[in-house]
Design a protein around this motif. Structure first.
Motif, mmCIF file in Angstrom:
data_model
loop_
_atom_site.group_PDB
_atom_site.id
_atom_site.type_symbol
_atom_site.label_atom_id
_atom_site.label_comp_id
_atom_site.label_asym_id
_atom_site.label_seq_id
_atom_site.Cartn_x
_atom_site.Cartn_y
_atom_site.Cartn_z
ATOM 1 N N MET A 125 2.929 114.911 -15.881
ATOM 2 C CA MET A 125 3.174 113.510 -15.611
ATOM 3 C C MET A 125 2.062 112.675 -16.196
ATOM 4 N N GLY A 126 2.447 111.691 -16.995
ATOM 5 C CA GLY A 126 1.466 110.802 -17.582
ATOM 6 C C GLY A 126 1.380 109.490 -16.819
ATOM 7 N N VAL A 127 0.345 108.753 -17.118
ATOM 8 C CA VAL A 127 0.177 107.432 -16.511
ATOM 9 C C VAL A 127 0.942 106.424 -17.352
ATOM 10 N N LYS A 128 1.714 105.572 -16.694
ATOM 11 C CA LYS A 128 2.479 104.560 -17.419
ATOM 12 C C LYS A 128 1.572 103.428 -17.869
ATOM 13 N N THR A 129 1.810 102.949 -19.064
ATOM 14 C CA THR A 129 1.054 101.788 -19.534
ATOM 15 C C THR A 129 1.593 100.543 -18.858
ATOM 16 N N ILE A 130 0.856 99.448 -18.949
ATOM 17 C CA ILE A 130 1.291 98.188 -18.342
ATOM 18 C C ILE A 130 2.646 97.768 -18.889
ATOM 19 N N ALA A 131 2.872 97.919 -20.189
ATOM 20 C CA ALA A 131 4.155 97.527 -20.790
ATOM 21 C C ALA A 131 5.302 98.346 -20.215
ATOM 22 N N GLU A 132 5.067 99.621 -19.926
ATOM 23 C CA GLU A 132 6.114 100.477 -19.373
ATOM 24 C C GLU A 132 6.404 100.166 -17.908
ATOM 25 N N GLN A 133 5.461 99.562 -17.206
ATOM 26 C CA GLN A 133 5.624 99.241 -15.796
ATOM 27 C C GLN A 133 6.408 97.952 -15.586
ATOM 28 N N ARG A 134 6.474 97.090 -16.581
ATOM 29 C CA ARG A 134 7.193 95.824 -16.454
ATOM 30 C C ARG A 134 8.688 96.065 -16.414
ATOM 31 N N PRO A 135 9.403 95.267 -15.609
ATOM 32 C CA PRO A 135 10.866 95.400 -15.625
ATOM 33 C C PRO A 135 11.414 94.916 -16.962
ATOM 34 N N SER A 136 12.573 95.410 -17.324
ATOM 35 C CA SER A 136 13.185 94.980 -18.579
ATOM 36 C C SER A 136 13.549 93.494 -18.501
ATOM 37 N N SER A 137 13.692 92.867 -19.629
ATOM 38 C CA SER A 137 14.024 91.448 -19.688
ATOM 39 C C SER A 137 15.368 91.181 -19.041
ATOM 40 N N THR A 138 15.462 90.027 -18.405
ATOM 41 C CA THR A 138 16.712 89.614 -17.795
ATOM 42 C C THR A 138 17.632 89.080 -18.877
ATOM 43 N N ILE A 139 18.858 89.530 -18.881
ATOM 44 C CA ILE A 139 19.834 89.051 -19.852
ATOM 45 C C ILE A 139 20.582 87.885 -19.234
ATOM 46 N N VAL A 140 20.601 86.771 -19.948
ATOM 47 C CA VAL A 140 21.296 85.575 -19.487
ATOM 48 C C VAL A 140 22.470 85.331 -20.429
ATOM 49 N N LEU A 141 23.663 85.283 -19.860
ATOM 50 C CA LEU A 141 24.886 85.086 -20.632
ATOM 51 C C LEU A 141 25.273 83.614 -20.649
ATOM 52 N N SER A 142 26.032 83.206 -21.639
ATOM 53 C CA SER A 142 26.566 81.843 -21.669
ATOM 54 C C SER A 142 27.601 81.694 -20.558
ATOM 55 N N ALA A 143 27.606 80.529 -19.926
ATOM 56 C CA ALA A 143 28.565 80.282 -18.852
ATOM 57 C C ALA A 143 29.986 80.305 -19.406
ATOM 58 N N PRO A 144 30.939 80.793 -18.627
ATOM 59 C CA PRO A 144 32.337 80.805 -19.061
ATOM 60 C C PRO A 144 32.868 79.392 -19.282
ATOM 61 N N ASP A 145 33.967 79.289 -19.997
ATOM 62 C CA ASP A 145 34.559 77.993 -20.331
ATOM 63 C C ASP A 145 35.010 77.198 -19.111
ATOM 64 N N ASP A 146 35.261 77.872 -17.983
ATOM 65 C CA ASP A 146 35.717 77.139 -16.795
ATOM 66 C C ASP A 146 34.567 76.520 -15.998
ATOM 67 N N VAL A 147 33.315 76.702 -16.451
ATOM 68 C CA VAL A 147 32.143 76.077 -15.837
ATOM 69 C C VAL A 147 31.711 74.936 -16.749
ATOM 70 N N ILE A 148 31.924 73.699 -16.289
ATOM 71 C CA ILE A 148 31.640 72.532 -17.117
ATOM 72 C C ILE A 148 30.508 71.726 -16.485
#
Length: 80
Positions: free
Chosen positions: A1-24
């Protein structure tokens, strides 16, 4: 078992999708205090935490609104 680097400890980026067409999104009244922020979505005035259809208003930003549904984030922009 290795020690995780700081970059490996961060959660993955949040994916933000475009709002659907019915949200105006037609307007935003942004304030520094989150509880005072308002947006007009589908002709309804909402604040952060409001429920609209199947969506929860996650965050009102200067020019966009983030909505949450089913664990996914969507971003609505004002249509011109």
């Amino acid at each position: 078992m290795g020690v995780k680097t700081i970059a490996e400890q961060r959660p993955s980026s949040t994916i933000v999708l475009s709002a659907p067409d019915d949200v105006i999104l037609t307007g935003i009244a942004w304030q520094a205090t989150p509880r005072l922020r308002k947006a007009i979505i589908n002709d309804t005035i909402v604040g952060e935490g409001s429920l609209l259809k199947d969506y929860k208003v996650h965050e009102i930003r200067h020019q966009t609104v983030r909505l949450e549904r089913g664990g996914s984030l969507y971003e609505a922009t004002i249509r011109r």
